[in-house]
Design a protein around this motif. Structure first.
Motif, short mmCIF file in Angstrom:
data_model
loop_
_atom_site.label_atom_id
_atom_site.label_comp_id
_atom_site.label_asym_id
_atom_site.label_seq_id
_atom_site.Cartn_x
_atom_site.Cartn_y
_atom_site.Cartn_z
N TYR A 1 1.89 8.15 3.83
CA TYR A 1 0.56 7.52 3.86
C TYR A 1 0.26 6.96 5.23
CZ TYR A 1 -2.89 3.81 2.85
OH TYR A 1 -3.98 2.97 2.86
N SER B 1 -2.01 4.40 6.95
CA SER B 1 -2.83 3.24 6.58
C SER B 1 -4.13 3.18 7.35
CB SER B 1 -2.04 1.94 6.81
OG SER B 1 -1.72 1.80 8.19
N ASP C 1 0.82 -1.21 0.00
CA ASP C 1 0.00 0.00 0.00
C ASP C 1 0.86 1.26 0.00
OD1 ASP C 1 -2.24 -1.57 0.02
OD2 ASP C 1 -2.64 -1.34 2.17
N PHE C 2 2.00 1.23 0.69
CA PHE C 2 2.90 2.39 0.68
C PHE C 2 3.53 2.60 -0.68
CE2 PHE C 2 2.85 1.31 5.22
CZ PHE C 2 2.71 2.56 5.80
N ASN D 1 -2.33 4.79 -2.03
CA ASN D 1 -1.94 5.84 -1.08
C ASN D 1 -2.12 7.24 -1.65
OD1 ASN D 1 0.49 6.59 -2.60
ND2 ASN D 1 1.41 4.70 -1.85
N ARG E 1 0.91 9.56 -1.78
CA ARG E 1 1.51 10.06 -0.56
C ARG E 1 2.75 9.27 -0.14
NH1 ARG E 1 1.20 14.63 0.28
NH2 ARG E 1 1.23 14.49 2.58
#
Length: 853
Positions: free
Chosen positions: A342, A344, A328-329, A335, A338
């Motif tokens: 970020y 989460s 996700d990062f 994200n 970002r």
């Protein structure tokens, strides 16, 4: 008769005249190198005699000696003493003293309680950070960031303000003892440190000393990683203070003011500090705000007694950030571009139906206020003995607040974690002979932890919520407590059991111990022996999950006896070479939270009961002290056996899927070597460095058990193999170089490089750890001091810090067990991106201006 009288008078006058002619007068002015201001109250003594005077308010002195030539010693608390030669009556002009790089005599009140390495001739593995270094390096960071330039220390920033973590020789901060002026400040229930509660401590710190491993502490405490002594201001001998304004990245602003009256002619002194800070945080949705206050009142009625009362606190709130999937990062679509900023938790906060404040509580907000007070008394009984005592107390109020919708009612639910904590530490020291020193003391603590959930505020016009508990039956919650202000948490606490929800219990812990030390020192040899014994008493009282209404239920009391033994010896081969060896054994009591099956809703004790941990430490060291270079080499081996670990599956205890995993009999072995070097190739250049090599692994096997949310064991005991698995969380190999160069008077530049290698993921010890990628960072700073005011007595100090100058992208922590994929696109530097983790901060900065007066 008159002739005889006149003759005697004439002879006496001639003798007095001859004596006066033999006297020598040495004059001068003692100056502060940092402030370029006079130092009143400095001690000026003729070397080898008791003949001495003190400097006046303007730093001036006049010393009459009977010798025509010799040396005088000029000293001042917290400064390096200076020895000056004289020949005949002379004026020395300005004699400049610089702040001491050690902690010798830096504290006046409570000095017998604060265990400093300089208090004992037998060395330990130690690093000291002085007030000036703290002032320059702290910026908008927590204490762990300031300590990262010391061997075997790693700082993890962990997302939000005040959430930093520190590892020492591979042990987290729950297993490192932190002391504030001799007062233990680790959590009594679990040993944890929350730096947000101590955000102002660096503003009032005189110095911080990191004692790795066995350390020099005499108290009845037993740390595994080491001891960190935070020494704050107490009595300032001279009047003065400062104003400081700081700004930094992501709208960080901090304002601080301090004033001290100095010591008046009646022995009284007063020091006061106030500060305010706020910022948006590097990670998204991690805003924070807080204040700092510090009040110190000192009284010295005579040379034998000194007292000091201190009150300090750091009320604050800050939003939190959690770890998330590494993928996700890295995925801009997830994200929103970002990257490592970020947060989460926005999926369960800002973007969730429970977000009632438009982002105020995206993943929850920590709100806390912990006023701490202590009264210190130093009594010099005679030339050979003294007694130091500190009486302290703290009143913590606050918790973790988050939006919630339940049964159609919207509110802010706060998990309160309050406490009342009182204690006393006392130490008696006696110089038995020229070679023997003895001290004995006591450490007593009483702790009451108060844990419950309540409503801080209703949202959307709601005014009531219906709750049911065994203690209060069915009732309506209509009162709100604390709000979202840390000040409100203290002055508007929730004291009614029928206005609490979800959980409501208290924990009572009493602790009392005695300790002692005997040290022998003669010529080049010194040795010591320390011992301590303590008892911990634990009990839990339940108010929510009870069988009978209006009747609480108490657990059985648990008593745990613990002790520790330490011994060591040192030999000074010459003025430049010293060697030492230390050994110790701790029988350490388990934490309160380790004793109960489920500390949030059950009084049931774990059966069989949790036994003491067993810690064995061995250390050896060599110290080299040259004129331009000094070095310390330390070797250590620590065995930590019979440890108990607790972990959940991440589910909340209100859900049926909740499981608690308890692992007993865990054994860890940490060993390694540390090299620390200090050099000064030129008067205006300092270059220091360190290298730490470690090997930290689990050994043998352990027993694992699983419990449900009611505390009922699921299945039977399971023996697990953990032998040879690496201990994760911190780099086992670290190195660093830092340098400072003054290229113009009072204008200097400094830089530091840190490297972290041999890192592993965290998780259950039964799971093989994942190897994490190494990383390095560069920090830089610029300082300038401008002398202003009459006779340059005041100064303006400018400071700029830039951390992670090259914005290195690095994984700070990883939790998970998924090995690297055969598909390179599913990996990040050898780590499968399906694992959870957190990326460290990118480039950050802060700059400040400080007016010293």
């Amino acid at each position: 008769m008159k002739k005889i009288t006149r003759l005697l008078f004439l002879a006496g006058a001639l003798m007095l005249s001859a004596f006066s002619m033999a006297q020598t007068v040495v004059t001068g002015t003692v100056m502060d190198a940092e402030m370029a201001a006079p130092l009143p109250g400095a001690n000026i003594v003729e070397k080898g005699t008791s003949n001495g005077v003190s400097s006046n308010f303007d730093g001036e002195f006049s010393l009459i000696t009977e010798s025509t030539e010799g040396e005088i010693v000029i000293s001042y608390v917290g400064y390096t003493k200076v020895v000056v030669k004289f020949s005949g009556s002379t004026s020395l002009g300005n004699v400049t003293l610089t702040p001491d790089n050690t902690l010798e005599e830096v504290v006046i009140i409570g000095s017998g309680i604060i265990d400093l390495a300089e208090d004992r001739k037998t060395p330990v593995a130690v690093s000291t950070i002085t007030a000036n270094q703290i002032r320059e390096k702290a910026g908008n960071s927590d204490l762990p960031e300031v300590l990262k330039q010391t061997p075997s220390v790693q700082s993890v920033q962990a997302g939000g303000f005040g959430d930093g973590q520190m590892f020492l020789r591979g042990f987290d901060q729950t297993n490192t003892a932190f002391l504030l002026n001799g007062q233990p400040i680790n959590g009594m229930e679990d040993g944890k440190m929350y730096w947000s509660n101590w955000s102002g401590v660096l503003d009032v710190a005189n110095a911080v000393q990191v004692q790795r491993g066995l350390g020099a502490s005499k108290l009845a405490i037993s740390s595994v990683g080491g001891t960190v002594n935070i020494v704050t201001k107490t009595i300032d001998r001279k009047e003065g203070g400062f104003f400081q304004q700081m700004v930094g990245n992501d709208n960080f602003i901090k304002s601080t003011a301090y004033y001290s009256t100095g010591v008046n002619d009646k022995g009284w002194s007063l020091g006061v500090l106030f500060g305010h800070w706020q910022g948006d945080g590097y990670v998204d949705y991690t805003q924070g705000q807080g204040q700092t206050y510090y009040i110190s009142v000192g009284y010295q009625p005579n040379d034998n007694h000194a007292l000091n009362f201190m009150l300090t606190g750091a009320p604050q709130w800050h939003a939190a950030a959690g770890s998330g999937k590494i993928s996700d990062f890295l995925d801009p679509e997830v994200n929103e571009g970002r990257g490592r900023r970020y947060n989460s938790w926005i999926e369960t906060g800002v973007n969730s139906p429970n977000n009632l404040h438009g982002g105020v509580y995206p993943g929850g907000r920590n709100i806390y206020h912990k006023p701490v007070a202590n009264l210190s008394w130093d009594w010099t009984i005679n030339e050979k003995s003294e007694l130091s005592t500190v009486l302290y107390g703290s009143m913590g109020r606050g918790g973790f607040a988050a939006d919630k919708i339940s049964d159609g009612v919207g509110f802010v639910r706060t998990s309160f974690n309050n406490h009342n904590w009182y204690g006393l530490v006392s130490n008696y020291n006696n110089q038995l002979s020229e070679t023997l020193n003895f001290n004995i003391g006591a450490d007593v603590r009483s702790y009451n932890g108060i844990h419950f959930r309540g409503i801080s505020e209703f949202v959307g016009g709601q005014t009531s919520y219906t709750e049911t508990s065994g203690y209060s039956g069915t009732y309506d919650i209509t009162n709100t407590y604390g709000g979202i202000s840390p000040w409100g948490m203290v002055f508007n606490p929730n004291t009614d059991h029928d206005q609490r929800m979800d959980r409501d219990y208290e924990e009572m812990i009493t602790y009392y111990g005695v300790f002692g030390q005997l040290e022998y020192s003669k010529d080049q040899f010194s040795a010591f022996f320390q011992g301590a014994i303590s008892n911990q008493n634990h009990q839990r009282e339940e108010f929510f999950f009870t069988e009978n209404e209006n009747q609480s239920e108490k657990s059985d009391k648990v008593n745990n006896l613990g002790y520790n033994l330490k011994a060591g010896a040192a030999y000074e081969i010459s003025d430049m070479h010293k060697v030492f060896v230390n050994a110790g054994y701790y029988s350490r009591q388990p934490f309160h939270d380790d004793l109960f099956v489920n500390t949030r809703n059950s009084n049931d004790l774990i059966d069989p009961e949790v036994e003491n941990q067993e810690i064995t430490g061995l250390e050896a060291g060599y110290q080299f002290g040259g004129e331009k270079i000094q070095a310390n080499l330390n070797l250590y081996h620590t065995t930590w056996a019979n440890r108990t670990l607790l972990r959940t599956n991440g589910q909340d205890q209100d859900t049926p899927a909740y499981e608690l995993y308890q692992t007993q009999g865990v054994k860890q072995v940490h060993y390694g070597a540390e090299l620390e070097v200090f050099t000064q190739p030129m008067d205006n250049l300092r270059v220091n460095g360190f290298l730490s090599l470690g090997e930290w692994q689990y050994k043998d096997s352990a027993t694992k058990r699983t419990f449900d949310s009611d505390g009922v064991q699921i299945g039977s005991d399971e023996e697990i193999n953990i032998d040879g698995f690496n201990v994760g969380g911190a780099a086992q190999v670290t190195a660093g170089i830092n340098a400072s160069y003054e290229f113009l008077p009072r204008l200097s530049v400094d830089g530091a490089w840190n490297w972290y290698n041999d890192m592993y993921s965290t998780g259950d010890p039964e799971d093989p750890t994942l190897s994490m990628p190494s990383y390095d960072m560069v920090d830089a700073g610029l300082s300038y001091k401008m002398l202003v005011g009459k006779d340059d007595r005041n100064s303006l100090q400018f400071r700029l810090n830039v951390n992670n100058v090259f914005s290195e992208v690095y994984l700070e922590s990883v939790s998970g067990t998924t090995s690297a994929s055969s598909n390179p696109e599913e990996n990040y530097k050898g780590v499968n991106t399906s694992n959870y983790g957190r990326f460290g901060y990118g480039r950050t900065w802060n700059t400040s201006i400080r007016f010293n007066f």
